[in-house]
Design a protein around this motif. Structure first.
Motif, PDB file in Angstrom:
ATOM      1  N   ARG A   1       6.682  20.836  -8.084  1.00 35.49           N
ATOM      2  CA  ARG A   1       8.097  21.149  -7.854  1.00 35.49           C
ATOM      3  C   ARG A   1       8.456  21.162  -6.367  1.00 35.49           C
ATOM      4  N   GLY A   2       7.848  20.259  -5.628  1.00 33.35           N
ATOM      5  CA  GLY A   2       8.204  20.098  -4.226  1.00 33.35           C
ATOM      6  C   GLY A   2       7.524  21.056  -3.267  1.00 33.35           C
ATOM      7  N   ARG A   3       6.616  21.908  -3.749  1.00 35.00           N
ATOM      8  CA  ARG A   3       5.949  22.843  -2.834  1.00 35.00           C
ATOM      9  C   ARG A   3       5.139  22.097  -1.783  1.00 35.00           C
ATOM     10  N   ASP A   4       4.686  20.889  -2.127  1.00 33.86           N
ATOM     11  CA  ASP A   4       3.915  20.075  -1.194  1.00 33.86           C
ATOM     12  C   ASP A   4       4.804  19.092  -0.436  1.00 33.86           C
ATOM     13  N   LEU A   5       6.093  19.265  -0.524  1.00 32.44           N
ATOM     14  CA  LEU A   5       7.030  18.314   0.059  1.00 32.44           C
ATOM     15  C   LEU A   5       6.817  18.078   1.555  1.00 32.44           C
ATOM     16  N   PRO A   6       6.654  19.115   2.383  1.00 32.88           N
ATOM     17  CA  PRO A   6       6.463  18.838   3.817  1.00 32.88           C
ATOM     18  C   PRO A   6       5.257  17.938   4.091  1.00 32.88           C
ATOM     19  N   ASP A   7       4.152  18.187   3.412  1.00 30.32           N
ATOM     20  CA  ASP A   7       2.965  17.346   3.609  1.00 30.32           C
ATOM     21  C   ASP A   7       3.226  15.923   3.128  1.00 30.32           C
ATOM     22  N   ALA A   8       3.868  15.806   1.982  1.00 27.08           N
ATOM     23  CA  ALA A   8       4.146  14.482   1.423  1.00 27.08           C
ATOM     24  C   ALA A   8       5.113  13.710   2.314  1.00 27.08           C
TER      25      ALA A   8
ATOM     26  N   ILE B   1       2.016   9.815  -5.261  1.00 29.44           N
ATOM     27  CA  ILE B   1       2.521  11.097  -4.767  1.00 29.44           C
ATOM     28  C   ILE B   1       3.643  11.646  -5.642  1.00 29.44           C
ATOM     29  N   ALA B   2       4.498  10.766  -6.176  1.00 31.47           N
ATOM     30  CA  ALA B   2       5.675  11.201  -6.935  1.00 31.47           C
ATOM     31  C   ALA B   2       5.336  12.154  -8.085  1.00 31.47           C
ATOM     32  N   PRO B   3       4.349  11.845  -8.942  1.00 26.19           N
ATOM     33  CA  PRO B   3       4.032  12.786 -10.024  1.00 26.19           C
ATOM     34  C   PRO B   3       3.492  14.127  -9.514  1.00 26.19           C
TER      35      PRO B   3
ATOM     36  N   LEU C   1       0.831  -1.202   0.000  1.00 27.46           N
ATOM     37  CA  LEU C   1       0.000   0.000   0.000  1.00 27.46           C
ATOM     38  C   LEU C   1       0.865   1.252   0.000  1.00 27.46           C
ATOM     39  N   TYR C   2       1.947   1.229   0.757  1.00 26.40           N
ATOM     40  CA  TYR C   2       2.883   2.349   0.785  1.00 26.40           C
ATOM     41  C   TYR C   2       3.457   2.608  -0.605  1.00 26.40           C
ATOM     42  N   GLU C   3       3.853   1.550  -1.307  1.00 22.02           N
ATOM     43  CA  GLU C   3       4.419   1.714  -2.645  1.00 22.02           C
ATOM     44  C   GLU C   3       3.395   2.301  -3.619  1.00 22.02           C
TER      45      GLU C   3
END
Length: 75
Positions: A57-64, A49-51, A41-43
């Motif tokens: 461009r990583g703006r959502d990185l902290p949440d992800a 999430i990756a796309p 499930l994690y994979e």
């Protein structure tokens, strides 16, 4: 069939990819609920999430990262 004109020999084609993906997600959820294994499930979640991270461009990185860390702790 051979007696039909060529225009009438057309068969509909269906893309069953969404059903295959649904099965994949279903098996992953069942594996998590039944055995407590969250890796599959994690994979799948990570693949979704990756796309999004690439597009934003990583703006959502902290949440992800929080979400990924939370999933990692499950298994």
């Amino acid at each position: 069939m051979e007696n039909l004109p060529e225009e009438q020999r057309v068969a509909p084609v269906f893309d069953l990819t969404p059903y295959a993906l649904l099965l994949e997600w279903s098996f992953a959820v069942e594996e998590f609920l039944r055995y407590g294994l969250a890796e599959r499930l994690y994979e799948l979640v990570r693949g979704e999430i990756a796309p999004i991270l690439k597009e934003t461009r990583g703006r959502d990185l902290p949440d992800a990262l929080f979400f990924c860390t939370w999933w990692r702790e499950l298994f």
